[in-house]
Write a protein that holds these residues in place. Structure first.
Motif, PDB file in Angstrom:
ATOM      1  N   VAL A  97       0.614  -1.382  -0.093  1.00 17.22           N
ATOM      2  CA  VAL A  97      -0.073  -0.053   0.043  1.00 17.22           C
ATOM      3  C   VAL A  97       0.873   1.411   0.619  1.00 17.22           C
ATOM      4  CG1 VAL A  97      -1.801  -1.146   1.511  1.00 17.22           C
ATOM      5  CG2 VAL A  97      -0.424   0.274   1.931  1.00 17.22           C
ATOM      6  N   ALA A  98       2.549   1.262   0.561  1.00 16.72           N
ATOM      7  CA  ALA A  98       3.101   1.913   0.256  1.00 16.72           C
ATOM      8  C   ALA A  98       3.230   3.344  -0.344  1.00 16.72           C
ATOM      9  CB  ALA A  98       4.514   1.941   0.708  1.00 16.72           C
ATOM     10  N   GLY A  99       2.849   2.267  -1.484  1.00 14.32           N
ATOM     11  CA  GLY A  99       3.398   2.858  -3.835  1.00 14.32           C
ATOM     12  C   GLY A  99       1.884   3.906  -3.818  1.00 14.32           C
ATOM     13  N   SER A 100       0.925   3.445  -3.036  1.00 13.72           N
ATOM     14  CA  SER A 100      -0.675   4.897  -3.239  1.00 13.72           C
ATOM     15  C   SER A 100      -0.758   6.396  -2.065  1.00 13.72           C
ATOM     16  CB  SER A 100      -1.648   3.828  -3.152  1.00 13.72           C
ATOM     17  OG  SER A 100      -2.149   2.987  -1.550  1.00 13.72           O
ATOM     18  N   GLY A 101       0.283   5.816  -1.717  1.00 15.79           N
ATOM     19  CA  GLY A 101       0.516   6.727  -0.654  1.00 15.79           C
ATOM     20  C   GLY A 101       0.161   6.789   0.372  1.00 15.79           C
ATOM     21  N   VAL A 102       0.027   5.181   0.989  1.00 20.62           N
ATOM     22  CA  VAL A 102      -0.159   5.873   2.552  1.00 20.62           C
ATOM     23  C   VAL A 102       1.595   5.189   3.586  1.00 20.62           C
ATOM     24  CG1 VAL A 102      -0.135   3.584   4.523  1.00 20.62           C
ATOM     25  CG2 VAL A 102      -1.971   3.850   2.331  1.00 20.62           C
ATOM     26  N   HIS A 103       1.877   6.208   4.487  1.00 30.69           N
ATOM     27  CA  HIS A 103       2.218   6.538   4.962  1.00 30.69           C
ATOM     28  C   HIS A 103       2.578   6.538   6.990  1.00 30.69           C
ATOM     29  CE1 HIS A 103       1.201  10.660   6.383  1.00 30.69           C
ATOM     30  NE2 HIS A 103       0.981  10.392   5.347  1.00 30.69           N
ATOM     31  N   THR A 104       0.940   6.179   7.015  1.00 31.48           N
ATOM     32  CA  THR A 104       1.049   5.682   8.746  1.00 31.48           C
ATOM     33  C   THR A 104       0.354   4.210   8.293  1.00 31.48           C
ATOM     34  OG1 THR A 104       0.811   7.936   9.139  1.00 31.48           O
ATOM     35  CG2 THR A 104      -0.837   6.867  10.236  1.00 31.48           C
ATOM     36  N   VAL A 105       0.508   3.619   9.723  1.00 36.89           N
ATOM     37  CA  VAL A 105       0.040   2.615  10.338  1.00 36.89           C
ATOM     38  C   VAL A 105      -1.005   2.971  11.180  1.00 36.89           C
ATOM     39  CG1 VAL A 105       0.016   0.359  11.097  1.00 36.89           C
ATOM     40  CG2 VAL A 105       1.793   1.297   8.689  1.00 36.89           C
ATOM     41  N   GLU A 106      -1.647   2.449  11.296  1.00 33.80           N
ATOM     42  CA  GLU A 106      -2.821   2.297  12.652  1.00 33.80           C
ATOM     43  C   GLU A 106      -3.729   1.288  13.370  1.00 33.80           C
ATOM     44  OE1 GLU A 106      -4.476   7.572  13.155  1.00 33.80           O
ATOM     45  OE2 GLU A 106      -5.850   5.514  12.731  1.00 33.80           O
ATOM     46  N   THR A 107      -3.513   0.714  14.041  1.00 37.79           N
ATOM     47  CA  THR A 107      -4.231  -0.103  14.599  1.00 37.79           C
ATOM     48  C   THR A 107      -4.343  -0.129  16.165  1.00 37.79           C
ATOM     49  OG1 THR A 107      -4.037  -2.644  14.790  1.00 37.79           O
ATOM     50  CG2 THR A 107      -2.067  -2.000  15.948  1.00 37.79           C
ATOM     51  N   THR A 108      -5.261  -0.833  16.682  1.00 35.72           N
ATOM     52  CA  THR A 108      -5.324  -1.070  17.695  1.00 35.72           C
ATOM     53  C   THR A 108      -5.738  -2.131  18.718  1.00 35.72           C
ATOM     54  OG1 THR A 108      -8.046  -1.345  18.074  1.00 35.72           O
ATOM     55  CG2 THR A 108      -7.853   0.798  17.723  1.00 35.72           C
ATOM     56  N   ILE A 109      -5.212  -1.943  20.214  1.00 37.22           N
ATOM     57  CA  ILE A 109      -4.125  -3.468  21.134  1.00 37.22           C
ATOM     58  C   ILE A 109      -5.115  -3.102  22.528  1.00 37.22           C
ATOM     59  CG2 ILE A 109      -2.729  -4.869  21.579  1.00 37.22           C
ATOM     60  CD1 ILE A 109      -0.533  -3.424  19.122  1.00 37.22           C
ATOM     61  N   THR A 110      -5.599  -4.106  22.771  1.00 38.75           N
ATOM     62  CA  THR A 110      -5.785  -4.479  24.169  1.00 38.75           C
ATOM     63  C   THR A 110      -4.453  -4.765  25.324  1.00 38.75           C
ATOM     64  OG1 THR A 110      -6.233  -6.502  24.437  1.00 38.75           O
ATOM     65  CG2 THR A 110      -8.172  -5.088  23.831  1.00 38.75           C
ATOM     66  N   PRO A 111      -4.382  -3.765  26.172  1.00 35.73           N
ATOM     67  CA  PRO A 111      -3.578  -3.585  26.799  1.00 35.73           C
ATOM     68  C   PRO A 111      -2.319  -5.031  27.576  1.00 35.73           C
ATOM     69  CG  PRO A 111      -4.522  -2.246  28.214  1.00 35.73           C
ATOM     70  CD  PRO A 111      -5.267  -2.895  26.883  1.00 35.73           C
ATOM     71  N   ASP A 112      -3.735  -6.732  27.614  1.00 39.70           N
ATOM     72  CA  ASP A 112      -3.440  -7.843  27.693  1.00 39.70           C
ATOM     73  C   ASP A 112      -3.114  -8.347  26.211  1.00 39.70           C
ATOM     74  OD1 ASP A 112      -5.359  -7.728  26.488  1.00 39.70           O
ATOM     75  OD2 ASP A 112      -6.038  -9.924  27.851  1.00 39.70           O
ATOM     76  N   ASN A 113      -3.085  -7.447  25.542  1.00 38.63           N
ATOM     77  CA  ASN A 113      -2.564  -8.608  23.938  1.00 38.63           C
ATOM     78  C   ASN A 113      -0.578  -7.987  24.032  1.00 38.63           C
ATOM     79  OD1 ASN A 113      -1.698  -9.607  21.616  1.00 38.63           O
ATOM     80  ND2 ASN A 113      -4.199  -9.300  20.501  1.00 38.63           N
ATOM     81  N   THR A 114       0.190  -8.862  24.705  1.00 36.74           N
ATOM     82  CA  THR A 114       1.684  -8.920  24.401  1.00 36.74           C
ATOM     83  C   THR A 114       2.008  -9.109  23.359  1.00 36.74           C
ATOM     84  OG1 THR A 114       1.832 -10.770  25.971  1.00 36.74           O
ATOM     85  CG2 THR A 114       1.868  -9.068  26.957  1.00 36.74           C
ATOM     86  N   ALA A 115       2.047  -9.671  22.474  1.00 34.57           N
ATOM     87  CA  ALA A 115       2.078 -10.561  21.241  1.00 34.57           C
ATOM     88  C   ALA A 115       2.134  -9.510  20.333  1.00 34.57           C
ATOM     89  CB  ALA A 115       1.266 -11.985  20.508  1.00 34.57           C
ATOM     90  N   SER A 116       0.687  -8.460  19.910  1.00 32.03           N
ATOM     91  CA  SER A 116       0.902  -7.442  19.114  1.00 32.03           C
ATOM     92  C   SER A 116       1.323  -6.583  19.738  1.00 32.03           C
ATOM     93  CB  SER A 116      -0.891  -6.886  19.146  1.00 32.03           C
ATOM     94  OG  SER A 116      -1.925  -8.516  18.499  1.00 32.03           O
ATOM     95  N   ASP A 117       1.621  -6.221  20.898  1.00 32.55           N
ATOM     96  CA  ASP A 117       2.831  -4.314  21.281  1.00 32.55           C
ATOM     97  C   ASP A 117       3.568  -5.250  21.326  1.00 32.55           C
ATOM     98  OD1 ASP A 117       2.877  -2.197  23.057  1.00 32.55           O
ATOM     99  OD2 ASP A 117       4.856  -4.177  23.654  1.00 32.55           O
ATOM    100  N   ARG A 118       4.262  -6.697  20.846  1.00 32.98           N
ATOM    101  CA  ARG A 118       5.819  -6.808  20.417  1.00 32.98           C
ATOM    102  C   ARG A 118       5.405  -6.835  18.863  1.00 32.98           C
ATOM    103  NH1 ARG A 118       5.401 -11.097  24.382  1.00 32.98           N
ATOM    104  NH2 ARG A 118       5.243 -12.410  22.830  1.00 32.98           N
ATOM    105  N   LEU A 119       4.710  -7.236  17.999  1.00 35.46           N
ATOM    106  CA  LEU A 119       4.662  -7.775  16.714  1.00 35.46           C
ATOM    107  C   LEU A 119       5.042  -5.450  16.352  1.00 35.46           C
ATOM    108  CD1 LEU A 119       4.029  -8.478  13.954  1.00 35.46           C
ATOM    109  CD2 LEU A 119       1.568  -8.666  14.230  1.00 35.46           C
ATOM    110  N   PHE A 120       3.950  -5.151  16.833  1.00 40.84           N
ATOM    111  CA  PHE A 120       3.654  -3.709  15.922  1.00 40.84           C
ATOM    112  C   PHE A 120       5.191  -2.472  16.933  1.00 40.84           C
ATOM    113  CE2 PHE A 120      -0.214  -5.079  15.060  1.00 40.84           C
ATOM    114  CZ  PHE A 120       0.083  -4.489  13.160  1.00 40.84           C
ATOM    115  N   THR A 121       5.543  -2.632  18.109  1.00 35.33           N
ATOM    116  CA  THR A 121       7.032  -2.385  18.738  1.00 35.33           C
ATOM    117  C   THR A 121       7.095  -2.552  17.915  1.00 35.33           C
ATOM    118  OG1 THR A 121       5.552  -2.162  21.119  1.00 35.33           O
ATOM    119  CG2 THR A 121       8.582  -1.412  20.143  1.00 35.33           C
ATOM    120  N   SER A 122       7.904  -3.653  16.890  1.00 32.47           N
ATOM    121  CA  SER A 122       9.566  -3.944  16.409  1.00 32.47           C
ATOM    122  C   SER A 122       9.101  -3.586  15.169  1.00 32.47           C
ATOM    123  CB  SER A 122       9.503  -5.725  16.444  1.00 32.47           C
ATOM    124  OG  SER A 122       8.070  -6.307  15.862  1.00 32.47           O
TER     125      SER A 122
END
Length: 159
Positions: A97-122
């Motif tokens: 999607v970067a080729g279509s002008g996307v430069h920001t990623v958003e997602t929502t994560i609940t505080p107990d979802n450590t796997a998703s926190d690690r995924l998006f932080t890395s």
């Protein structure tokens, strides 16, 4: 293993992967079929040797912010976890999607979802991007009354 856009026929397998994740909010099976039809351009599946989905990432471009990709769900089948598939899918989707002008990623994560926190932080660290966090939806907004807050992660720039 191959990575490509989901097809409507993948909806049931994607629903099962989400159900078996034990951390994602499970949507109706109907919604996964619609997702595979209407948001295939902003979603990906990883396929096993038999061609069946073993992991997926679903997303959409925010109508009010066309430079923003919202990642809805990322999940990997239990038998294929620990191989970095979620990161591979996230990288592949944002490259698409970067080729279509996307430069920001958003997602929502609940505080107990450590796997998703690690995924998006890395993910942010690999790009040298900033990562901002703020509560988007307080837990009290959800009708069931037991939902944790959904924390918005905003990562930019992704290119």
């Amino acid at each position: 293993m191959g990575i490509d856009s989901p097809r409507v026929e993948d909806g049931a397998a994607i629903w099962r992967i989400a159900r078996d994740s034990e951390v994602l909010d499970l949507n109706s099976s109907y919604s996964y079929l619609l997702w595979c039809r209407d948001f295939a351009a902003t979603s990906l599946v990883a396929r096993g040797a038999d061609g069946e989905p073993i992991a997926f990432v679903t997303g959409y471009i925010r109508p009010q912010s066309p430079q923003t990709l919202v990642v809805w769900q990322v999940a990997v089948d239990r038998a294929h976890r620990g191989q970095g598939l979620a990161g591979v899918l996230l990288d592949a989707l944002t490259a698409r999607v970067a080729g279509s002008g996307v430069h920001t990623v958003e997602t929502t994560i609940t505080p107990d979802n450590t796997a998703s926190d690690r995924l998006f932080t890395s993910y942010a660290e690999r790009r040298g991007a900033s990562l901002e966090r703020e509560v988007l939806f307080d837990g009290g907004l959800f009708p069931e009354g037991t939902h944790e807050p959904e924390v918005l992660y905003r990562i930019s720039p992704i290119v």
